[in-house]
Design a protein around this motif. Sequence first.
Motif, PDB file in Angstrom:
ATOM      1  N   SER A 112     -85.034  86.878  34.288  1.00 23.39           N
ATOM      2  CA  SER A 112     -84.753  86.634  35.666  1.00 23.39           C
ATOM      3  C   SER A 112     -82.923  86.882  35.638  1.00 23.39           C
ATOM      4  O   SER A 112     -82.552  86.750  34.759  1.00 23.39           O
ATOM      5  CB  SER A 112     -84.927  85.340  36.289  1.00 23.39           C
ATOM      6  OG  SER A 112     -84.492  84.360  35.539  1.00 23.39           O
ATOM      7  N   GLY A 113     -82.725  86.708  36.788  1.00 21.40           N
ATOM      8  CA  GLY A 113     -80.879  86.571  36.918  1.00 21.40           C
ATOM      9  C   GLY A 113     -80.581  85.222  36.572  1.00 21.40           C
ATOM     10  O   GLY A 113     -79.278  85.314  35.784  1.00 21.40           O
ATOM     11  N   THR A 114     -81.211  84.253  36.810  1.00 21.69           N
ATOM     12  CA  THR A 114     -80.750  82.867  36.171  1.00 21.69           C
ATOM     13  C   THR A 114     -80.474  82.929  34.559  1.00 21.69           C
ATOM     14  O   THR A 114     -79.646  82.430  34.336  1.00 21.69           O
ATOM     15  CB  THR A 114     -81.814  81.961  36.535  1.00 21.69           C
ATOM     16  OG1 THR A 114     -81.890  81.707  38.240  1.00 21.69           O
ATOM     17  CG2 THR A 114     -81.573  80.546  36.179  1.00 21.69           C
ATOM     18  N   ASN A 117     -77.673  84.702  33.493  1.00 16.83           N
ATOM     19  CA  ASN A 117     -76.368  83.826  33.481  1.00 16.83           C
ATOM     20  C   ASN A 117     -76.490  82.659  32.517  1.00 16.83           C
ATOM     21  O   ASN A 117     -75.290  82.513  32.000  1.00 16.83           O
ATOM     22  CB  ASN A 117     -76.308  83.492  34.979  1.00 16.83           C
ATOM     23  CG  ASN A 117     -75.771  84.484  35.895  1.00 16.83           C
ATOM     24  OD1 ASN A 117     -75.273  85.544  35.475  1.00 16.83           O
ATOM     25  ND2 ASN A 117     -76.163  84.624  37.224  1.00 16.83           N
ATOM     26  N   TYR A 141     -73.817  82.300  44.472  1.00 14.93           N
ATOM     27  CA  TYR A 141     -75.167  81.870  43.790  1.00 14.93           C
ATOM     28  C   TYR A 141     -75.286  82.377  42.474  1.00 14.93           C
ATOM     29  O   TYR A 141     -75.095  83.800  42.354  1.00 14.93           O
ATOM     30  CB  TYR A 141     -76.218  81.972  44.648  1.00 14.93           C
ATOM     31  CG  TYR A 141     -77.456  81.590  44.132  1.00 14.93           C
ATOM     32  CD1 TYR A 141     -77.858  80.235  44.188  1.00 14.93           C
ATOM     33  CD2 TYR A 141     -78.235  82.339  43.683  1.00 14.93           C
ATOM     34  CE1 TYR A 141     -78.992  79.737  43.423  1.00 14.93           C
ATOM     35  CE2 TYR A 141     -79.582  82.064  43.220  1.00 14.93           C
ATOM     36  CZ  TYR A 141     -80.029  80.603  43.208  1.00 14.93           C
ATOM     37  OH  TYR A 141     -81.102  80.157  42.458  1.00 14.93           O
ATOM     38  N   HIS A 142     -75.442  81.692  41.604  1.00 12.71           N
ATOM     39  CA  HIS A 142     -75.770  82.338  40.185  1.00 12.71           C
ATOM     40  C   HIS A 142     -77.140  81.844  39.567  1.00 12.71           C
ATOM     41  O   HIS A 142     -77.262  82.235  38.363  1.00 12.71           O
ATOM     42  CB  HIS A 142     -74.558  81.797  39.277  1.00 12.71           C
ATOM     43  CG  HIS A 142     -73.274  82.610  39.695  1.00 12.71           C
ATOM     44  ND1 HIS A 142     -73.026  83.591  39.500  1.00 12.71           N
ATOM     45  CD2 HIS A 142     -72.124  82.086  40.251  1.00 12.71           C
ATOM     46  CE1 HIS A 142     -71.767  84.094  40.183  1.00 12.71           C
ATOM     47  NE2 HIS A 142     -71.418  82.800  40.511  1.00 12.71           N
ATOM     48  N   GLY A 143     -77.919  81.002  40.468  1.00 14.72           N
ATOM     49  CA  GLY A 143     -79.077  80.710  39.887  1.00 14.72           C
ATOM     50  C   GLY A 143     -79.544  79.179  39.802  1.00 14.72           C
ATOM     51  O   GLY A 143     -78.710  78.517  40.217  1.00 14.72           O
ATOM     52  N   GLU A 214     -69.409  86.953  41.642  1.00 16.57           N
ATOM     53  CA  GLU A 214     -70.113  88.341  41.979  1.00 16.57           C
ATOM     54  C   GLU A 214     -69.298  89.502  42.664  1.00 16.57           C
ATOM     55  O   GLU A 214     -68.241  88.771  43.642  1.00 16.57           O
ATOM     56  CB  GLU A 214     -71.242  87.742  43.206  1.00 16.57           C
ATOM     57  CG  GLU A 214     -72.168  86.876  42.686  1.00 16.57           C
ATOM     58  CD  GLU A 214     -72.937  86.241  44.017  1.00 16.57           C
ATOM     59  OE1 GLU A 214     -73.533  86.970  44.783  1.00 16.57           O
ATOM     60  OE2 GLU A 214     -72.601  84.721  44.355  1.00 16.57           O
ATOM     61  N   ASP A 247     -71.290  89.063  37.574  1.00 10.59           N
ATOM     62  CA  ASP A 247     -72.955  88.836  38.155  1.00 10.59           C
ATOM     63  C   ASP A 247     -73.252  89.741  38.882  1.00 10.59           C
ATOM     64  O   ASP A 247     -73.044  89.693  40.392  1.00 10.59           O
ATOM     65  CB  ASP A 247     -73.037  87.283  38.682  1.00 10.59           C
ATOM     66  CG  ASP A 247     -74.465  87.190  39.162  1.00 10.59           C
ATOM     67  OD1 ASP A 247     -75.272  88.110  39.021  1.00 10.59           O
ATOM     68  OD2 ASP A 247     -74.769  85.864  39.204  1.00 10.59           O
ATOM     69  N   VAL A 249     -76.629  90.496  39.511  1.00  6.52           N
ATOM     70  CA  VAL A 249     -77.882  90.248  39.971  1.00  6.52           C
ATOM     71  C   VAL A 249     -78.440  91.028  41.089  1.00  6.52           C
ATOM     72  O   VAL A 249     -79.236  91.943  41.061  1.00  6.52           O
ATOM     73  CB  VAL A 249     -78.433  89.148  39.730  1.00  6.52           C
ATOM     74  CG1 VAL A 249     -79.597  88.706  40.340  1.00  6.52           C
ATOM     75  CG2 VAL A 249     -77.969  88.465  38.296  1.00  6.52           C
ATOM     76  N   MET A 250     -77.459  90.984  42.350  1.00  8.61           N
ATOM     77  CA  MET A 250     -77.766  91.243  43.454  1.00  8.61           C
ATOM     78  C   MET A 250     -76.919  92.580  43.765  1.00  8.61           C
ATOM     79  O   MET A 250     -77.465  93.611  44.625  1.00  8.61           O
ATOM     80  CB  MET A 250     -77.432  90.383  44.613  1.00  8.61           C
ATOM     81  CG  MET A 250     -78.326  90.662  45.874  1.00  8.61           C
ATOM     82  SD  MET A 250     -77.752  89.110  47.264  1.00  8.61           S
ATOM     83  CE  MET A 250     -79.085  88.018  46.670  1.00  8.61           C
ATOM     84  N   LYS A 276     -82.841  91.837  39.450  1.00 11.00           N
ATOM     85  CA  LYS A 276     -83.391  92.081  40.530  1.00 11.00           C
ATOM     86  C   LYS A 276     -83.770  93.736  40.385  1.00 11.00           C
ATOM     87  O   LYS A 276     -84.949  94.457  40.097  1.00 11.00           O
ATOM     88  CB  LYS A 276     -82.581  91.871  41.724  1.00 11.00           C
ATOM     89  CG  LYS A 276     -82.557  90.527  41.915  1.00 11.00           C
ATOM     90  CD  LYS A 276     -82.005  90.109  43.200  1.00 11.00           C
ATOM     91  CE  LYS A 276     -81.344  88.643  43.518  1.00 11.00           C
ATOM     92  NZ  LYS A 276     -82.239  88.052  44.470  1.00 11.00           N
TER      93      LYS A 276
HETATM   94  C1  LIG Z   1     -75.822  86.698  42.441  1.00 11.21           C
HETATM   95  C2  LIG Z   1     -77.056  86.360  41.916  1.00 11.21           C
HETATM   96  N1  LIG Z   1     -77.034  85.709  40.514  1.00 11.21           N
HETATM   97  C3  LIG Z   1     -78.226  85.161  39.939  1.00 11.21           C
HETATM   98  C4  LIG Z   1     -79.390  85.312  40.873  1.00 11.21           C
HETATM   99  C5  LIG Z   1     -80.508  84.502  40.212  1.00 11.21           C
HETATM  100  O1  LIG Z   1     -81.500  85.411  40.095  1.00 11.21           O
HETATM  101  P1  LIG Z   1     -82.947  85.062  39.992  1.00 11.21           P
HETATM  102  O2  LIG Z   1     -83.360  84.419  41.344  1.00 11.21           O
HETATM  103  O3  LIG Z   1     -83.613  86.233  39.379  1.00 11.21           O
HETATM  104  O4  LIG Z   1     -83.016  84.014  38.972  1.00 11.21           O
HETATM  105  C6  LIG Z   1     -79.401  85.494  42.001  1.00 11.21           C
HETATM  106  C7  LIG Z   1     -80.400  85.487  42.999  1.00 11.21           C
HETATM  107  O5  LIG Z   1     -80.374  85.954  44.186  1.00 11.21           O
HETATM  108  C8  LIG Z   1     -78.140  86.015  42.743  1.00 11.21           C
HETATM  109  O6  LIG Z   1     -78.122  86.693  43.996  1.00 11.21           O
END
Ligand SMILES: Cc1ncc(COP(=O)(O)O)c(C=O)c1O
Length: 460
Positions: A112-114, A117, A141-143, A214, A247, A249-250, A276
């Motif tokens: 996952s993104g969490t 990170n 948002y980072h998780g 981000e 980051d 992730v998005m 993602k």
């Molecule tokens: C920029 C960013 N980092 C980290 C995450 C966390 O990812 P995950 O929900 O896959 O754990 C998200 C989730 O939306 C995100 O938008």
Amino acid sequence: MTDAEKRVKELAAHAFGTWSKQNAYKSPKLITDAEGIYFYDDKGKTYIDFSSQLMCSNLGHKNKVVIEAIVKQAEKLPYMAPGFATESQMEAIEALNSIMPEGLNKFFISSSGTEANEAAAKLVRQAKAPAYKLISRYHSYHGATPTAAALTGDHRRGPSEQARCVVPGVRFAPDCYCYRCPFAMEYPSCNIQCARYLDYMFKEEGNIAAMVVEPVVGTNGRIVPPPEYFPLLRKICDDNDVFLIADEVMSGWFRTGKAFAMEHWNVKPDIMTTAKGATAAYTPLGVTAAADSVSDHFEENMFCHGHTYAYHALAASAVKPSVSEYRRLEASGLLKEVSDHLKVKLNELADKHECIGDVRGIGHFWALELVKNRKTKEPFNVKADKITGKPLMTAKISGEAMANGLFLNAWYDTLVIAPPLIITKEQVDEAIDILDKALVIGDNEVESTDIPASRSSEFS
Ligand SMILES: Cc1ncc(COP(=O)(O)O)c(C=O)c1O
């Protein structure tokens, strides 16, 4: 009550609803199928997916190339412990190497993104020890787990913080949020004070391991920085011996028009995290990509990290076909053609609807920020409303859109426009027509001014 309705209620009674008071999670909509940019509920109603679910279904639903690869892997070898090499893992790493910005060449694959990170934070804190502080920004948002939640600037950090479920050592820096500049300045005469302030902050704080950003802020506003921001930030990080973590992730995986958003400014982070779109959400997968500046440290020091499902063979099998599908889309010219069209259509909405204070974004990644009054920029809702549960104007509008067959995510202040990258111009028009009608709900509650909507998107 139908059988299906009873089972959905049972589901809600026994499953924790995410990011929600449980008494507000009673009857989630039952989705039975999805294809392309559409998904369908059990009553046969069709919805356009205008946010790619959680900004992750970048290739839309039922992509045959990705599904075939996953099915093959499921039949052959769904799992081996991370200490073994598998064909699927090799293909995923080769695909990542082929698409990641040059220099980011050592990867850790999680779920996952969490997790991506969490791993990044551990890497930089180990490599820069005894420096340990991490700098993040408020609009972020980072998780959900302790380090990722500590790095999160939005309201989701609050309850975790009160419950002592965040790690110490994170400080927050000002955002590059031109519509509501934290320094009350205007671009370009501001001289990018939001970046320059970081030099002061780093020096005053001391003991900083990394800054986490981000590149284009996601959920918290689709904020596109001025072109000078990242080159300046990179230099300030270098001058202060601080790692830069992007980051993505998005913002990654062509969401902003390029494979990764940092490529818009040609700036190389020391670590890039993503998830993602890495598998277009067909399997759960996170990636932490490191440059030599970070990974060299671990040649002689233990990489003190891992998961049972690290490099999970089934999850990893979706990376290579996703990369080839993104490349196919890029080469077809559709991405650019449709994102230009989307920009025009959203700007037209902003001309028409007075509840839109600012329209901004890049590629297939846009925000309509809603305000009661364009002159004062008074918002309908603020961050705290997400915790108290005060009804949101964005939710009223997205609720009306949903009733008319258009799904889009509503943040407390913005609507999230992030359709799958396969969307056509005609499908954009179909979605915009529904949104156009729903925005009247906001217009009915504005204080009229003769001020046009702001366009922070001028950077894109
Ligand atoms: C920029 C960013 N980092 C980290 C995450 C966390 O990812 P995950 O929900 O896959 O754990 C998200 C989730 O939306 C995100 O938008």
